[in-house]
Structures are given as C-alpha cells and as structure tokens.
Design a protein around this motif. Sequence first.
Motif, PDB file in Angstrom:
ATOM      1  N   LYS A 128       0.824  -1.216   0.000  1.00  0.00           N
ATOM      2  CA  LYS A 128       0.000   0.000   0.000  1.00  0.00           C
ATOM      3  C   LYS A 128       0.853   1.259   0.000  1.00  0.00           C
ATOM      4  N   ARG A 129       2.045   1.168   0.565  1.00  0.00           N
ATOM      5  CA  ARG A 129       2.931   2.336   0.642  1.00  0.00           C
ATOM      6  C   ARG A 129       3.906   2.411  -0.533  1.00  0.00           C
ATOM      7  N   GLY A 130       3.749   1.506  -1.495  1.00  0.00           N
ATOM      8  CA  GLY A 130       4.554   1.587  -2.710  1.00  0.00           C
ATOM      9  C   GLY A 130       5.836   0.793  -2.698  1.00  0.00           C
ATOM     10  N   ALA A 131       6.116   0.049  -1.621  1.00  0.00           N
ATOM     11  CA  ALA A 131       7.341  -0.747  -1.570  1.00  0.00           C
ATOM     12  C   ALA A 131       7.180  -1.989  -2.448  1.00  0.00           C
ATOM     13  N   ASN A 132       8.302  -2.521  -2.902  1.00  0.00           N
ATOM     14  CA  ASN A 132       8.286  -3.718  -3.728  1.00  0.00           C
ATOM     15  C   ASN A 132       7.976  -4.939  -2.850  1.00  0.00           C
ATOM     16  N   ALA A 133       6.846  -5.590  -3.129  1.00  0.00           N
ATOM     17  CA  ALA A 133       6.415  -6.717  -2.300  1.00  0.00           C
ATOM     18  C   ALA A 133       7.372  -7.904  -2.412  1.00  0.00           C
ATOM     19  N   LEU A 134       7.940  -8.104  -3.604  1.00  0.00           N
ATOM     20  CA  LEU A 134       8.894  -9.194  -3.778  1.00  0.00           C
ATOM     21  C   LEU A 134      10.124  -8.978  -2.903  1.00  0.00           C
ATOM     22  N   TRP A 135      10.593  -7.748  -2.828  1.00  0.00           N
ATOM     23  CA  TRP A 135      11.760  -7.446  -2.002  1.00  0.00           C
ATOM     24  C   TRP A 135      11.482  -7.739  -0.537  1.00  0.00           C
ATOM     25  N   GLN A 136      10.278  -7.418  -0.069  1.00  0.00           N
ATOM     26  CA  GLN A 136       9.930  -7.657   1.331  1.00  0.00           C
ATOM     27  C   GLN A 136       9.958  -9.150   1.652  1.00  0.00           C
ATOM     28  N   VAL A 137       9.422  -9.952   0.761  1.00  0.00           N
ATOM     29  CA  VAL A 137       9.412 -11.396   0.953  1.00  0.00           C
ATOM     30  C   VAL A 137      10.830 -11.969   0.860  1.00  0.00           C
ATOM     31  N   ALA A 138      11.543 -11.572  -0.192  1.00  0.00           N
ATOM     32  CA  ALA A 138      12.869 -12.140  -0.440  1.00  0.00           C
ATOM     33  C   ALA A 138      13.880 -11.742   0.619  1.00  0.00           C
ATOM     34  N   LEU A 139      13.813 -10.490   1.100  1.00  0.00           N
ATOM     35  CA  LEU A 139      14.795 -10.033   2.072  1.00  0.00           C
ATOM     36  C   LEU A 139      14.735 -10.866   3.353  1.00  0.00           C
ATOM     37  N   LEU A 140      13.534 -11.242   3.770  1.00  0.00           N
ATOM     38  CA  LEU A 140      13.411 -12.076   4.960  1.00  0.00           C
ATOM     39  C   LEU A 140      14.137 -13.402   4.753  1.00  0.00           C
ATOM     40  N   GLU A 141      13.922 -14.016   3.602  1.00  0.00           N
ATOM     41  CA  GLU A 141      14.553 -15.302   3.327  1.00  0.00           C
ATOM     42  C   GLU A 141      16.064 -15.153   3.160  1.00  0.00           C
ATOM     43  N   ILE A 142      16.504 -14.092   2.505  1.00  0.00           N
ATOM     44  CA  ILE A 142      17.947 -13.853   2.359  1.00  0.00           C
ATOM     45  C   ILE A 142      18.588 -13.685   3.735  1.00  0.00           C
TER      46      ILE A 142
END
Length: 594
Positions: free
Chosen positions: A572-586
Amino acid sequence: MCGLSGEIRFDGRRPDHAAVARMTDRLQARGPDGRGVWTRGAVALGHRRLKIIDLSDLGAQPMTDTEAGLTAVFNGCVYNYRELREELRGLGHRFTSTSDTEVVLKAYRQWGTDCVGHFHGMFAFAVVEERTGRVVLGRDRLGIKPLYLAEGPGRLRFASSLPALLAAGGVDTSIDPVALHQYLSWHATVAPPRTVLRGVRKLPPATVRVVEPDGTYHDHRYWQPSYARRPEHEGMGPDEWRDAVLGALRTAVRRRMVADVPVGVLLSGGLDSSLIVALLAEEGQKDLATFSVGFESEGGEEGDEFFYSDLVAKTFDTDHHQLMVPSDRVSAALDGAVAAMSEPMISHDVVAFHLLSEQVSKEVKVVQSGQGADEVFAGYHWYPQLAAPAREDAARAYAETYFDRPHADLVRMLQPHMLTGRDVSGRFVRDHMAAPGADTALDAALRLDTHVMLVDDPVKRVDNMTMDWGLEARVPFLDHELVELAAACPPELKLAGGGKGVLKEAGRKVLPGQVVDRPKGYFPVPAIKHMAGPVLQRVREALSAPAARERGIFQDAYVGELLAAPDDHRTKRGANALWQVALLEIWLQTHGIR
C-alpha cells in the motif's frame, strides 16, 4: 562505540566462557580496538571496544570498581560524562580514567538504577553487583543502542547484536508468527520485546531490567514524554517555538561533538543533515568532514542528490567526500549489508548506509546523522492524513495509512502454520493509540512512530550498518530533551509548510533557502526498487533455495506471482512486495537459520 555480551547462570553452574567468547568475537566489527572477557561466580561478560573517549587502556572493558564490587560493560556514549564526573567527584568518588564507562560505574554506585536519569546519551549496559549476584541491564531512552536477549535452560544471554547470540548457540530459531505479522504489516518493524525469532528478544528502550540471582527480574520504564500541550509553553507563538527548537537542536549537536577523535557528518543534502552541518559551522568547526552517497539511475529514476549536498558543502566550506555506487555493486554489496543486520530490514537505504559507512570509516570514527527528524517533527507526506481523524479514530487511520497491507491479505501469502488467526499488528497499534498522554490523533501517531517504529527501523538500520565498519553514528534529532520539546509542540506547527514546518523555519535562520524549500528527498536505491538484473537474480536464488522450501513461510502460488512480475507488486505504501518477501529469506539464509 562498542559491542557487549554476557551470560548469567541461575542453576548453580558456571557460565559458558566459550560461548561468551564466541559472542564477543562475533562483535569484533563493532569494536575493533580491543577485546576483554571477565567471569566471576554465575556471570561472564565480554566486550569489544571502539576507542572514542579515553584512547588509553584505562578505558578498557569489562571495567571493575573493586571497592564497590561492581563490574560493567557499556556500549554507546554519555555525552555529559565530563559534567557528571565533576559532580561525582564532589560526592567523594575517585576516578582513574577519563572514560565515560567509569562515569557509568560510579553513577550506578551513587544512584543505583536511577543513574539512567542523569545520562544524556545513547547507551546499553550491564552492571554486575558482585556481592548480591544481581545483574542490571539498561538501554537509552530512544533505543539508539541495541540489547538482545536469549533465554535458555538455567541461563540468560545478552549481546549487542542478534547474530552474536546465534554464535553462542542454543537459540530457538523458529519463526515467531506474531513478529512475522508485524514484519509484513508494518514495513518490517517488529516491536520490542519481540524479534522475528522465537528465541530472541530485545530489551525495550528507556528500560532498566534488574535480574535476580534466581532468574526472576523486574523491568522499569524510566522515561516517556507526554505528547500534550504543557502549561510552561502557554502563549508561545510560531517564532518562539522556532527559536526554542533551534536552541535545543544547537545543544543536541554540540553535545554530540564530545570525543577524543574527529567527528564528521553524513550529509544527504536534505534539511536535517544540512542543519547539523550549519550548526557545527556556527560552533566554529573547521575542515568538517562530510560524506554523501549516490546510486546509478534505474527505471528512469535518479539515484543521487549530489546537487544539494554539494551546495551545503560549498556554503559551509566542508571537507566533502562523494561516493557514487553503480548498480552492479549494489547486488555485490547486498550480502554484506544483510550479514550486518541484527534483524531483517527492507528499507532500500540499508545497502546505501553500509557502503557509505565502509568509506567513511576510512576517514573518521564518529559521524553525526540526521535520522529521526521526520518522525519527531512530522516530516512525511502521510502525516496530514493521520492528523485529520478524531482522536478516537487514530488507530484505524494509522493502520489504513501506514500499514503495508491489511490482515486479510496474509491468508493468501503465508502458509497456514505461520498465520496468527487475528490481527495482532492492528491490536498492537490500537493498544498503543489508546494509552493516555497524547492529545490528538497526530500526537498519538507521532508517539508510536518515535518510540516504536523509529527505534526498530531507521535507528536500528543506522546503528547496524555503521557499526559493522567500526563507525559510531550519533543522532542529534533524538536528543531526549529535543524529543520532549517536539512532543509538546502544537501539531499544526509541525505540519506547516508541507511537514516539519517549525524545523524548516529554524532552518531559514542558518541555511540557504534553496535547501530549506527543496522537495523532500528520500534515499533512493533504484536497483532494488526496480529489481535490476543482479538484484533480481539474488532474489530468485534465495526463494528457490532448499532452505526456503523447507522453511515454508510463504505460499508457493504467491511467490510465483511475485517472481512472474517482479516490479509490479507493491505494498500500500509503494514498496516492492517481492523485495519484502525475499529479504526475509535472504536474511535467514545469510545467518544460517534453518
């Protein structure tokens, strides 16, 4: 300025000296200038030192006051340590060093746990009372310096970073579903005492914890400013508020020059860091070292603000350093930044701060940074939306405006065993907003942002990234007296002029108008925002790794949607949803968490 660690046993066994040594060694980057380990009875302490104040070995830690039977480890800086030392001398205390650590020890001896009320600064500490076996842990008012905790059978361990606790072993590394809910709802903010791991907690800001020899403990929250209008400010107009804010900021900046080494400034070219430079110049600082970073453009988006940082550097004749980072280096630098994270952080500028800190640490050991001004003085564009509702609607407005996604969206994102079943993030906000001591909806939102979100996003980010290179960052906008003043300031003065109105008016007294009136800038890292090739490749590798499949946090179908259109899915705030998911796993994979 340092990294600390320790273990307390409650079962009659000796502390695990090897585990404390491993924690201490994992903190080496935070304190490359010295190492110490101490053990007595049921307690062991470790310390890595970054020499900022009293460069001699007299400032080494762990530090013991043999007469009082006290031993301490300390991380941070007490800016008024010289004044406190003189006060304590007048009360009969004798000093053998010129370090602020010794002042902390003597202050505890004099005032007990009330010593924290005498400190101006950023700090985390552990004090051992050798005669009683009691251990006291403390953290500064705004949580600028971290302190992580891990309980185990018959023991408690603590350290300045979460990875240090992992190095000791014996940590429950399963995912905390409540913390995961907050991570995905609140732009990666996980409120204390939780972390994303079930087995690791963090001492909340402005808290002193007294741990008894049997393992029982009690916490005391020693500071919380009122976000309400105060009688002493009655009758103050905009000009008086401007002058009061500028005066408090002058004091905050001056305090943070206390060091036995040179102090530089991270200069973005925005209002906040530019104000710090201007006030230091006003103090007569010559050849002030300033540092800026920019990134290669991607997706038609510019990645630097050098025009403004150059303007400020030229105006105040600083010794300016500029770093331009190509997109391919962002991908290469990503793993180093993630390794430095005590918790997963999705903000794009985390890589920027890590790269910048590497370069800055080659020139200076201490910098001042403008972090915190937007939360303290209502600088973000969404704050007017939070000011409009009635006070009783503050929590609903906050969640609708700031949260990345509603609770209902998590059902299709997460595997069933990761779901909480109820909106725990919304409940946290509702409880916080309902607490007394905030007059308006905006007051309640700023209180939440300043004392929770700010601590566990921007402040933690700066501490982790700078300290990974042995660089101490000081944040004058989080001087507690300035925060108290800002909390009492009428909301309309903060919202004026598109946000940070009272601070902009203060800026007009000392800065070029071009800097004060510029459009608000952010720390853009286009290669991450737009998933540039090398970054996307790293993301795909992490999400397809065996560890990710075994962990099973996210629904396969949801991850597939994100990977099929990497730049299309936004929060909703414009952040990349893929980055949010991937960063946790990384982050989980980088730290060996399975």
